[in-house]
Design a protein around this motif. Structure first.
Motif, mmCIF file in Angstrom:
data_model
loop_
_atom_site.group_PDB
_atom_site.id
_atom_site.type_symbol
_atom_site.label_atom_id
_atom_site.label_comp_id
_atom_site.label_asym_id
_atom_site.label_seq_id
_atom_site.Cartn_x
_atom_site.Cartn_y
_atom_site.Cartn_z
ATOM 1 N N LEU A 196 0.862 -1.184 0.000
ATOM 2 C CA LEU A 196 0.000 0.000 0.000
ATOM 3 C C LEU A 196 0.894 1.227 0.000
ATOM 4 C CD1 LEU A 196 -2.854 -0.724 2.585
ATOM 5 C CD2 LEU A 196 -3.064 -0.544 0.118
ATOM 6 N N VAL A 197 0.712 2.075 -1.033
ATOM 7 C CA VAL A 197 1.474 3.314 -1.123
ATOM 8 C C VAL A 197 0.469 4.426 -1.370
ATOM 9 C CG1 VAL A 197 3.347 4.552 -2.272
ATOM 10 C CG2 VAL A 197 3.414 2.043 -2.111
ATOM 11 N N LEU A 198 0.217 5.218 -0.345
ATOM 12 C CA LEU A 198 -0.816 6.243 -0.430
ATOM 13 C C LEU A 198 -0.259 7.654 -0.383
ATOM 14 C CD1 LEU A 198 -3.569 4.697 1.857
ATOM 15 C CD2 LEU A 198 -3.373 4.598 -0.618
ATOM 16 N N GLY A 199 1.012 7.815 -0.637
ATOM 17 C CA GLY A 199 1.580 9.150 -0.623
ATOM 18 C C GLY A 199 1.538 9.771 0.760
ATOM 19 N N ASP A 200 1.561 11.076 0.803
ATOM 20 C CA ASP A 200 1.579 11.780 2.079
ATOM 21 C C ASP A 200 0.173 12.296 2.370
ATOM 22 O OD1 ASP A 200 2.509 12.813 4.393
ATOM 23 O OD2 ASP A 200 3.547 14.518 3.498
ATOM 24 N N CYS A 201 -0.702 11.422 2.875
ATOM 25 C CA CYS A 201 -2.097 11.778 3.173
ATOM 26 C C CYS A 201 -2.163 12.391 4.563
ATOM 27 C CB CYS A 201 -2.990 10.547 3.068
ATOM 28 S SG CYS A 201 -2.919 9.720 1.469
ATOM 29 N N ILE A 202 -1.791 13.640 4.654
ATOM 30 C CA ILE A 202 -1.675 14.290 5.961
ATOM 31 C C ILE A 202 -3.028 14.616 6.563
ATOM 32 C CG2 ILE A 202 0.598 15.238 5.435
ATOM 33 C CD1 ILE A 202 -0.744 17.861 4.754
ATOM 34 N N ASN A 203 -4.109 14.563 5.772
ATOM 35 C CA ASN A 203 -5.441 14.905 6.271
ATOM 36 C C ASN A 203 -6.283 13.686 6.626
ATOM 37 O OD1 ASN A 203 -5.169 17.787 5.895
ATOM 38 N ND2 ASN A 203 -5.326 17.396 3.695
ATOM 39 N N MET A 204 -5.712 12.495 6.606
ATOM 40 C CA MET A 204 -6.502 11.295 6.842
ATOM 41 C C MET A 204 -6.961 11.226 8.300
ATOM 42 S SD MET A 204 -5.621 7.298 6.062
ATOM 43 C CE MET A 204 -5.454 7.652 4.317
ATOM 44 N N SER A 205 -8.273 11.081 8.476
ATOM 45 C CA SER A 205 -8.828 11.014 9.826
ATOM 46 C C SER A 205 -9.282 9.604 10.189
ATOM 47 C CB SER A 205 -10.003 11.986 9.957
ATOM 48 O OG SER A 205 -11.022 11.671 9.019
ATOM 49 N N MET A 206 -9.819 8.855 9.233
ATOM 50 C CA MET A 206 -10.322 7.509 9.521
ATOM 51 C C MET A 206 -9.842 6.537 8.453
ATOM 52 S SD MET A 206 -14.228 8.152 10.870
ATOM 53 C CE MET A 206 -14.678 9.180 9.474
ATOM 54 N N ALA A 207 -9.524 5.324 8.898
ATOM 55 C CA ALA A 207 -9.090 4.278 7.984
ATOM 56 C C ALA A 207 -9.606 2.937 8.482
ATOM 57 C CB ALA A 207 -7.569 4.256 7.853
ATOM 58 N N SER A 208 -9.903 2.053 7.542
ATOM 59 C CA SER A 208 -10.355 0.695 7.858
ATOM 60 C C SER A 208 -9.636 -0.273 6.933
ATOM 61 C CB SER A 208 -11.875 0.577 7.684
ATOM 62 O OG SER A 208 -12.302 -0.750 7.897
ATOM 63 N N VAL A 209 -8.931 -1.230 7.514
ATOM 64 C CA VAL A 209 -8.155 -2.201 6.741
ATOM 65 C C VAL A 209 -8.543 -3.603 7.191
ATOM 66 C CG1 VAL A 209 -5.864 -3.059 6.164
ATOM 67 C CG2 VAL A 209 -6.241 -0.592 6.455
ATOM 68 N N GLU A 210 -8.942 -4.420 6.241
ATOM 69 C CA GLU A 210 -9.270 -5.831 6.509
ATOM 70 C C GLU A 210 -8.303 -6.707 5.743
ATOM 71 O OE1 GLU A 210 -12.860 -9.134 5.935
ATOM 72 O OE2 GLU A 210 -13.167 -7.039 5.336
ATOM 73 N N LEU A 211 -7.523 -7.501 6.468
ATOM 74 C CA LEU A 211 -6.598 -8.450 5.869
ATOM 75 C C LEU A 211 -7.306 -9.791 5.778
ATOM 76 C CD1 LEU A 211 -3.374 -7.465 7.847
ATOM 77 C CD2 LEU A 211 -4.172 -6.585 5.641
ATOM 78 N N LEU A 212 -7.526 -10.239 4.566
ATOM 79 C CA LEU A 212 -8.338 -11.431 4.351
ATOM 80 C C LEU A 212 -7.663 -12.658 4.940
ATOM 81 C CD1 LEU A 212 -9.590 -10.793 0.698
ATOM 82 C CD2 LEU A 212 -10.595 -10.071 2.876
ATOM 83 N N LEU A 213 -8.493 -13.531 5.465
ATOM 84 C CA LEU A 213 -8.028 -14.766 6.085
ATOM 85 C C LEU A 213 -7.587 -15.727 4.990
ATOM 86 C CD1 LEU A 213 -10.925 -15.062 8.679
ATOM 87 C CD2 LEU A 213 -8.648 -14.103 9.036
ATOM 88 N N PRO A 214 -6.804 -16.779 5.340
ATOM 89 C CA PRO A 214 -6.477 -17.237 6.700
ATOM 90 C C PRO A 214 -5.084 -16.826 7.183
ATOM 91 C CG PRO A 214 -6.045 -18.982 5.150
ATOM 92 C CD PRO A 214 -6.484 -17.802 4.331
ATOM 93 N N SER A 215 -4.403 -15.952 6.480
ATOM 94 C CA SER A 215 -3.027 -15.648 6.846
ATOM 95 C C SER A 215 -2.961 -14.879 8.160
ATOM 96 C CB SER A 215 -2.367 -14.827 5.727
ATOM 97 O OG SER A 215 -3.080 -13.616 5.542
ATOM 98 N N ASP A 216 -1.808 -14.985 8.838
ATOM 99 C CA ASP A 216 -1.556 -14.237 10.064
ATOM 100 C C ASP A 216 -1.112 -12.827 9.663
ATOM 101 O OD1 ASP A 216 -0.465 -14.985 13.244
ATOM 102 O OD2 ASP A 216 0.093 -13.098 12.312
ATOM 103 N N GLY A 217 -1.858 -11.814 10.119
ATOM 104 C CA GLY A 217 -1.588 -10.456 9.674
ATOM 105 C C GLY A 217 -0.814 -9.605 10.641
ATOM 106 N N PHE A 218 -0.248 -10.197 11.700
ATOM 107 C CA PHE A 218 0.406 -9.386 12.732
ATOM 108 C C PHE A 218 1.628 -8.644 12.197
ATOM 109 C CE2 PHE A 218 3.576 -8.901 16.113
ATOM 110 C CZ PHE A 218 2.852 -8.112 16.997
ATOM 111 N N ASP A 219 2.530 -9.347 11.506
ATOM 112 C CA ASP A 219 3.737 -8.699 11.011
ATOM 113 C C ASP A 219 3.404 -7.595 10.021
ATOM 114 O OD1 ASP A 219 5.158 -10.370 12.591
ATOM 115 O OD2 ASP A 219 5.909 -11.665 10.981
ATOM 116 N N TYR A 220 2.423 -7.827 9.153
ATOM 117 C CA TYR A 220 2.010 -6.808 8.182
ATOM 118 C C TYR A 220 1.468 -5.581 8.907
ATOM 119 C CZ TYR A 220 -0.387 -4.762 4.137
ATOM 120 O OH TYR A 220 -0.809 -3.906 3.141
#
Length: 500
Positions: A288-312
């Motif tokens: 994910l490369v979103l540039g410099d989004c300095i105004n971002m207030s809310m974000a939602s990210v879902e990492l699809l199963l079944p992989s372990d998403g902790f390191d990411y």
């Protein structure tokens, strides 16, 4: 005052009757200018506007000036659409009635539309009818276009049955007057062939502010289209199939404020949007490369199963979303196995790396899988506090797939008063749900209590808030019992601990 004698009217009553005869003719609504009538009609529903045709002979064609064309199951079929009706008969009736309305509007040279909506499950075999409706929306210079043909059942979700949307009818060079007039475009279960569009720089959707694509098959390069949407503010791609799995937009989208990309099987997402304030993403673990989004207030990210998403979550997301400040919702799966004994290196992953420097509210939706006896997988979640140094509120909603394993013997390193230094100074509220009382959850609760300096309240709730297709298996009572036995409230006098 004179009285009435032998049925004769008084002098005052006679004057009143004479005044009534001299009054001008009563006001008639149809005497209003057409522009005013259009405004009045626009406040009605499509059905109500159509019913005005029976008011008088002069209003028989007034409904044609209604600024919205709404062709949905409710407006076309209504109460006649019984639950047991066959889908084919419903589609035939819908098409016949829609054609009748479109035919009358097409014959009216003054028909203009602000909104064009079609919501009904139709297929490529109905293209002749859909083409007629879409052509009307283009000729009438509709500003908001919704064409949602999504099937009711997933088994009919066949790409070969998708209607091919003629996007070229709404580009600048093809529109009446040479300018595109579409401000909002919402498409569902259609195919887009961007290879058939004119060359770049021909004034395509130049005033488009909102683009929503759901279950759309896209052939060609989507970024070439987006680059010409100069004022685009809202972009939503859900369950879409892109020919190019990498969505990369090198030129900045200056006005983009909302971006949603859900389950599109991307391999990379890269864009620049300095005005972006809200971001939603659901995919496997991709760059994910979103540039410099300095105004971002809310974000939602879902990492699809079944992989372990902790390191990411620890290494990639802080780099992609460093400026999110109000709320971050992270949904992922973790495994409880002690993989090669390397879980102790989790803090090392964050040393010298990016953090969520402004984040105040973190929501974690965690799917816990693996050996119920192992605790290290769940305990890793405590290290996420290091990623958000100004975090004030943490919601941890857990779902344990495996059958819980209960033991009062907890890891001394997790529960020792001196094992965890005060790593966090601003966290005040922690809410944990899906608390079945397994060893990892109990040790996590102890680690949070001992790793925070200003925690005001800890809420432990055995009920599930996030259910990944699993139901509560009556372990709530045991989770409540284990929390009561293993968490000594007296050891934490400055924190209100609530066990629901």
């Amino acid at each position: 005052m004179r009285a009435v004698v032998h049925g004769k009217a008084t002098k005052s009553e006679g004057c009143a009757r004479n005044n009534l005869k001299k009054r001008p003719q009563a006001f008639r609504l149809h005497h209003l200018p057409l522009d005013v009538l259009r405004v009045i009609l626009s406040q009605l529903s499509f059905k109500e506007a159509a019913r005005t045709s029976i008011v008088s002979r002069k209003w028989k064609r007034l409904w044609r000036y209604y600024p919205k064309l709404v062709l949905t199951r409710d407006t076309m079929l209504g109460s006649s659409n019984a639950a047991g009706d066959h889908p084919t008969s419903n589609a035939t009736t819908f098409i016949r009635r829609a054609n009748s309305i479109v035919r009358q509007l097409s014959s009216s040279s003054s028909a203009t539309l602000n909104k064009f909506i079609v919501k009904f499950p139709l297929l490529r075999s109905d293209a002749d009818h859909i083409d007629r409706w879409v052509s009307l929306s283009g000729a009438s210079r509709a500003r908001r276009i919704v064409l949602d043909l999504c099937p009711e059942f997933e088994k009919f979700n066949d790409k070969d049955q998708m209607y091919s949307f003629p996007l070229h009818l709404f580009t600048g060079g093809s529109c009446v007057g040479g300018n595109s007039c579409v401000k909002s475009l919402c498409l569902g279960f259609v195919s887009l062939n961007l290879l058939q569009l004119p060359a770049a720089g021909t004034n395509r959707l130049t005033i488009l502010k909102k683009l929503t694509l759901h279950k759309v098959s896209i052939a060609g390069d989507l970024q070439s289209l987006l680059l010409e949407c100069d004022v685009l503010e809202w972009l939503s791609l859900t369950f879409c199939s892109l020919q190019h799995r990498d969505l990369v937009i090198h030129q900045p989208l200056q006005r983009l404020r909302y971006l949603r990309v859900l389950r599109c099987r991307l391999q990379k997402l890269e864009l620049k949007a300095l005005s972006l304030t809200e971001f939603e993403f659901a995919n496997h673990q991709v760059p994910l490369v979103l540039g410099d989004c300095i105004n971002m207030s809310m974000a939602s990210v879902e990492l699809l199963l079944p992989s372990d998403g902790f390191d990411y979550a620890c290494t990639k997301l802080p780099v992609a979303l460093p400026h999110v400040c109000d709320r971050l919702t992270l949904s992922m799966g973790i495994r409880t196995e002690n993989i090669c004994g390397l879980w102790f290196q989790a803090p090392l992953l964050m040393k010298g790396g990016s953090v969520f420097a402004n984040l105040r509210h973190l929501i974690l939706n965690v799917h816990i899988d693996g050996c119920p006896k192992a605790s290290t997988g769940v305990l890793r979640l405590a290290y996420l506090l290091q990623l958000a140094p100004v975090l004030e509120e943490l919601e941890l909603h857990m779902c344990c797939v495996s059958t819980p394993f209960y033991t009062p013997d907890l890891d001394a390193a997790a529960t020792s008063p001196v094992a965890a230094a005060c790593l966090h100074e601003r966290l005040r509220t922690v809410h944990m749900t899906g608390f079945y009382g397994i060893r990892g959850q109990l040790e996590l609760a102890h680690r949070i209590l001992r790793s925070t300096a200003a925690l005001d309240r800890l809420i432990i709730d055995p009920r599930l808030k996030v259910d990944h297709y699993f139901r509560d298996r009556a372990y709530a009572g045991m989770g409540r019992t284990m929390a009561t036995l293993c968490i000594n409230k007296a050891q934490f006098p400055g924190t209100v601990i609530t066990i629901l």
